[in-house]
Design an enzyme around this catalytic site. Structure first.
Site, PDB file in Angstrom:
ATOM      1  N   GLU A 170       0.832  -1.210   0.000  1.00 18.15           N
ATOM      2  CA  GLU A 170       0.000   0.000   0.000  1.00 18.15           C
ATOM      3  C   GLU A 170       0.868   1.263   0.000  1.00 18.15           C
ATOM      4  O   GLU A 170       0.377   2.336   0.309  1.00 18.15           O
ATOM      5  CB  GLU A 170      -0.949   0.019   1.213  1.00 18.15           C
ATOM      6  CG  GLU A 170      -1.895  -1.166   1.335  1.00 18.15           C
ATOM      7  CD  GLU A 170      -3.160  -1.063   0.477  1.00 18.15           C
ATOM      8  OE1 GLU A 170      -3.233  -0.146  -0.371  1.00 18.15           O
ATOM      9  OE2 GLU A 170      -4.049  -1.913   0.644  1.00 18.15           O
ATOM     10  N   HIS A 182      -3.894   1.530   8.559  1.00 22.17           N
ATOM     11  CA  HIS A 182      -4.906   0.692   7.907  1.00 22.17           C
ATOM     12  C   HIS A 182      -4.963  -0.646   8.635  1.00 22.17           C
ATOM     13  O   HIS A 182      -3.932  -1.265   8.897  1.00 22.17           O
ATOM     14  CB  HIS A 182      -4.551   0.466   6.429  1.00 22.17           C
ATOM     15  CG  HIS A 182      -5.283  -0.689   5.836  1.00 22.17           C
ATOM     16  ND1 HIS A 182      -6.659  -0.768   5.827  1.00 22.17           N
ATOM     17  CD2 HIS A 182      -4.847  -1.851   5.264  1.00 22.17           C
ATOM     18  CE1 HIS A 182      -7.034  -1.904   5.264  1.00 22.17           C
ATOM     19  NE2 HIS A 182      -5.957  -2.584   4.924  1.00 22.17           N
ATOM     20  N   HIS A 209     -13.399  -4.649   3.155  1.00 23.87           N
ATOM     21  CA  HIS A 209     -11.943  -4.800   3.291  1.00 23.87           C
ATOM     22  C   HIS A 209     -11.447  -4.366   4.674  1.00 23.87           C
ATOM     23  O   HIS A 209     -10.883  -5.175   5.394  1.00 23.87           O
ATOM     24  CB  HIS A 209     -11.232  -4.027   2.175  1.00 23.87           C
ATOM     25  CG  HIS A 209      -9.740  -4.062   2.274  1.00 23.87           C
ATOM     26  ND1 HIS A 209      -8.912  -3.659   1.259  1.00 23.87           N
ATOM     27  CD2 HIS A 209      -8.894  -4.432   3.280  1.00 23.87           C
ATOM     28  CE1 HIS A 209      -7.647  -3.799   1.631  1.00 23.87           C
ATOM     29  NE2 HIS A 209      -7.619  -4.264   2.850  1.00 23.87           N
TER      30      HIS A 209
HETATM   31  O1  2HA Z   1      -0.976  -4.983   4.209  1.00 23.21           O
HETATM   32  O2  2HA Z   1      -4.043  -5.160   4.569  1.00 23.21           O
HETATM   33  O3  2HA Z   1      -4.672  -4.029   2.265  1.00 23.21           O
HETATM   34  C1  2HA Z   1      -1.945  -5.908   3.926  1.00 23.21           C
HETATM   35  C2  2HA Z   1      -3.237  -5.246   3.682  1.00 23.21           C
HETATM   36  C3  2HA Z   1      -3.474  -4.690   2.346  1.00 23.21           C
HETATM   37 ZN    ZN Z   2      -6.044  -4.491   4.140  1.00 28.88          ZN
END
Ligand code: 2HA
Ligand code: ZN
Length: 264
Positions: A119, A142, A214
């Protein structure tokens, strides 16, 4: 090359302590299966001590220049790294990225064999966006919080205002600490520039955004603050879903109750 010489910089070491703690929270929460999640920090403002020179490292040209990150220094978790490993040693499972004086390319220092998170394009674009906002935000996190992802599998909840109203109504702290609610990003393939751009649009009015089916991405002044915002909203999602499992629909705070809950 190893990043051991960077450990000697006290300010970097302090920032990495918070990374380690936060990565541990993500693993313990069950939000970081396998290599799920990634994070980046713009260290430029934090590091006033001279940064140890990058002696052995590799340079890479960026597909798109990041002029606002010229001469900036980022930390990002490495691709494939487990949060439980980052918790043990962020230096061993992350990369330091130094941008050149136009932001057109960067030098990467990482333990041998490690590459930045898949990412990285998303993190660079978002870090640039944070710079342009001038709000002092340096951190991007994230992760995969179970209950918020579960809600994103149900069409009626894929409405930013509807979902934010539900989540902020579940407990006063949600309104107090995440007053902007949650932004929504319709499904996009992970690691793509399309996902990055859609995320930036949602970040104009939110500090936390939900990636449909996600995960979640949050921005803030440090990674622990990002974690706290996600944790509060996921707690709201848990309360909402617990009520459903018990066979009723949670009332949520009334308008009056919400109005009495001013952000601190
Ligand atoms: O780094 O979560 O979206 C792994 C993830 C990619
Ligand atoms: Zn992810």
């Amino acid at each position: 090359m190893e990043t051991n010489h960077l450990r000697l910089n006290e300010q970097i070491a302090t920032a990495m302590e918070m990374v380690a703690n936060t990565a541990g929270f993500l693993w313990n929460k069950g939000w970081a299966e396998r290599n799920g999640g990634n994070l980046s920090i713009n260290l430029t403002m934090l590091v006033s001590q001279p940064f140890p020179p990058f002696t052995t490292s590799y340079e890479t040209e960026l597909s798109e220049a990041a002029p606002l990150l010229a001469n900036n220094l980022l930390y990002i978790t490495a691709t494939g790294s487990r949060m439980r490993e980052v918790a043990r040693d962020p230096f061993a499972r992350g990369c330091f990225i130094q941008f050149n004086d136009t932001g057109s390319n960067c030098t990467i220092v990482a333990p041998s064999g490690l590459l930045p998170s898949s990412e990285l394009p998303t993190h660079i674009l978002i870090q640039q966006f944070l710079k342009s906002q001038g709000n002092g935000y340096t951190s991007v996190l994230h992760t995969h919080p179970t209950e918020l992802i579960a809600l994103s599998h149900c069409r009626p909840f894929l409405n930013q205002k509807y979902l934010s109203d539900i989540l902020l109504g579940m407990m006063p702290e949600a309104r107090m600490f995440v007053p902007k609610g949650i932004g929504l990003v319709p499904y996009q393939k992970p690691g793509t520039v399309l996902l990055a751009r859609a995320t930036i649009s949602a970040l104009v009015n939110h500090d936390v955004v939900l990636w449909e089916k996600h995960g979640v991405l949050a921005v803030g002044t440090n990674v622990e603050e990002c974690f706290d915002s996600i944790d509060i909203l996921n707690k709201s999602a848990q309360i909402f879903l617990s009520a459903r499992q018990a066979g009723y629909v949670a009332d949520g705070l009334t308008g009056n109750q919400l109005n009495n809950t001013a952000p601190p």
